[in-house]
Design an enzyme around this catalytic site. Structure first.
Site, PDB file in Angstrom:
ATOM      1  N   THR A 238       0.841  -1.201   0.000  1.00  0.00           N
ATOM      2  CA  THR A 238       0.000   0.000   0.000  1.00  0.00           C
ATOM      3  C   THR A 238       0.872   1.245   0.000  1.00  0.00           C
ATOM      4  O   THR A 238       1.816   1.350   0.784  1.00  0.00           O
ATOM      5  CB  THR A 238      -0.914  -0.011   1.243  1.00  0.00           C
ATOM      6  OG1 THR A 238      -1.750  -1.161   1.172  1.00  0.00           O
ATOM      7  CG2 THR A 238      -1.767   1.246   1.311  1.00  0.00           C
TER       8      THR A 238
ATOM      9  N   CYS B  66      30.255   9.004  10.699  1.00  0.00           N
ATOM     10  CA  CYS B  66      29.622   8.797   9.400  1.00  0.00           C
ATOM     11  C   CYS B  66      29.275   7.330   9.219  1.00  0.00           C
ATOM     12  O   CYS B  66      28.393   6.963   8.483  1.00  0.00           O
ATOM     13  CB  CYS B  66      30.563   9.196   8.259  1.00  0.00           C
ATOM     14  SG  CYS B  66      30.631  10.958   7.999  1.00  0.00           S
TER      15      CYS B  66
END
Ligand SMILES: *Cc1c(COP(=O)(O)O)cnc(C)c1O
Length: 386
Positions: A242, A328
């Site tokens: 959906t 990071c």
């Protein structure tokens, strides 16, 4: 304490208030399922999804029918690599990618390798750019896909995408581009850039999290792709589930705004980034820029500070939301694979600091951030003499 200044636009961007306004009705009265074809609730949702699809396609220079909605670019990258290999029918399919790609590409490639594919991971040059001769040589008769990103999420380096696309076209190999960091900032165009598949994500361009898309070329050539999620056959059978209607509406609005504003914004953000760099270099010696400065996204600055401990730097700057060489890659550990790939020595990589500037960054914030970094780096160096 003063409020924290957000300089981490590569990790995610704030939702533009205009995007939020466009989304809100779809959490309320307009709650329909876009796949409900028997009543007005469904038609309304479907109509809104199709408007958004066209806006995303327009920004990419694509047709609306070539946009497949996903949960984000991680899924788009998985679908592109795994879907192309599965549909290729090639026994021992070969993939070519680059060591500085996002983990969603590298880990998908690794998974395919485990399933019997052959993978070539090109080492970039020291400036972060792909060597085009090496790329050309890596492509062989079994190569089904080349995957190279548009702009790197750590060092902001821009790859010569148009030339890479031309090489792939010439060699008759599909070209996938993770364009997450460039889309909505630069004029990305799937025709001019010869891109066959392209991953984009709403939350990197002032839209909501959890929604992205994969552009899949339909003609010249028509890309064949095997779905990785089976179900109701949504999105032309390429991605069941959906649709996230409010998210898609927000993504569409983010693209509409980008089309109008990105050229002006890119110049403004680039000037702020240049000012930040200038302030740091005026105030400090032993500052090293990681990656090409010439081929770089306007909002990115990634610098290392000589004789500074990256963790100590981060701890001393609680008022700045930035990422460091280690942060990071905080999920994987072991430092940044990007900095390692471009040959940044470990002692420099550990102090690498990524500044990501964007739409809501101000001159005052940049001045303040530069002043604080200069002050803290000087203090840390005094505490740790040569
Ligand atoms: C953020 C990012 C992704 C992942 O996107 P999500 O929508 O967060 O899954 C992929 N590639 C690059 C270059 C990114 O910066």
């Amino acid at each position: 304490m003063t409020k924290t200044i957000y300089l981490d636009y590569h990790a995610t961007t704030p939702v533009d208030p205009r995007v939020l306004d466009a989304m809100l009705p779809f959490f309320g009265a307009k709650f329909g399922n876009a796949a409900s074809s028997t009543h007005s609730f469904g038609w309304e949702a479907e109509g809104a999804v199709e408007v958004a699809r066209r806006r995303i396609a327009d920004l990419a220079g694509a047709d609306a029918g070539e946009i497949v909605f996903t949960s984000g670019a991680t899924e788009s990258n998985n679908l592109a690599l795994k879907g192309v290999v599965a549909a290729s029918g090639v026994e021992r399919a070969h993939l070519v990618t680059v060591a500085t790609e996002h983990k969603a590409v590298l880990d998908s490639a690794r998974a395919l390798e485990g399933a019997g594919c052959r993978v070539t991971i090109l080492a970039p040059r020291a400036d972060g750019l792909v060597d085009l001769d090496e790329l050309r040589e890596a492509i062989g008769p079994e190569t089904v896909l080349v995957s190279v990103m548009y702009a790197n999420n750590e060092i902001g380096v821009l790859q010569p995408v148009r030339r890479i696309g031309a090489i792939c076209r010439e060699k008759n190999v599909l070209f996938h581009c993770d364009a997450v960091q460039a889309f909505g900032k630069l004029a990305v165009n799937v025709e001019a850039d010869h891109i066959d598949l392209m991953s984009v994500s709403a939350h990197k361009m002032y839209g909501p999290k959890g929604v992205g898309a994969l552009y899949v070329r339909r003609r010249n050539p028509r890309v064949r792709l095997t779905a990785q999620i089976d179900g109701g056959g949504h999105e032309g059978g390429m991605r069941s589930g959906t649709l996230n209607v409010p998210g898609i509406v927000g993504f569409g609005e983010a693209c509409r705004l980008a089309a109008r504003e990105m050229a002006e914004e890119y110049g403004r953000v680039g000037a702020l980034r240049d000012r930040l760099k200038q302030r740091l270099e005026e105030g400090l010696d032993g500052v090293r820029v990681n990656g090409s400065m010439e081929h770089r996204l306007a909002g990115n600055l990634n610098v290392s500070f000589e004789r500074v401990d990256g963790d100590a730097l981060l701890v001393a700057l609680p008022d700045l939301a930035v990422s460091t060489g280690s942060a990071c890659n905080s999920h994987g550990g072991g430092g940044s694979h990007v900095l390692q790939a471009i040959g940044v020595p470990a002692e420099w990589a550990q102090s690498a600091t990524r500044f990501g500037l964007g739409r809501f960054t101000t001159e005052e914030e940049v001045e303040y951030a530069a002043g604080r970094v200069v002050e803290v780096v000087r203090r840390l160096r005094e505490q740790r003499p040569v």
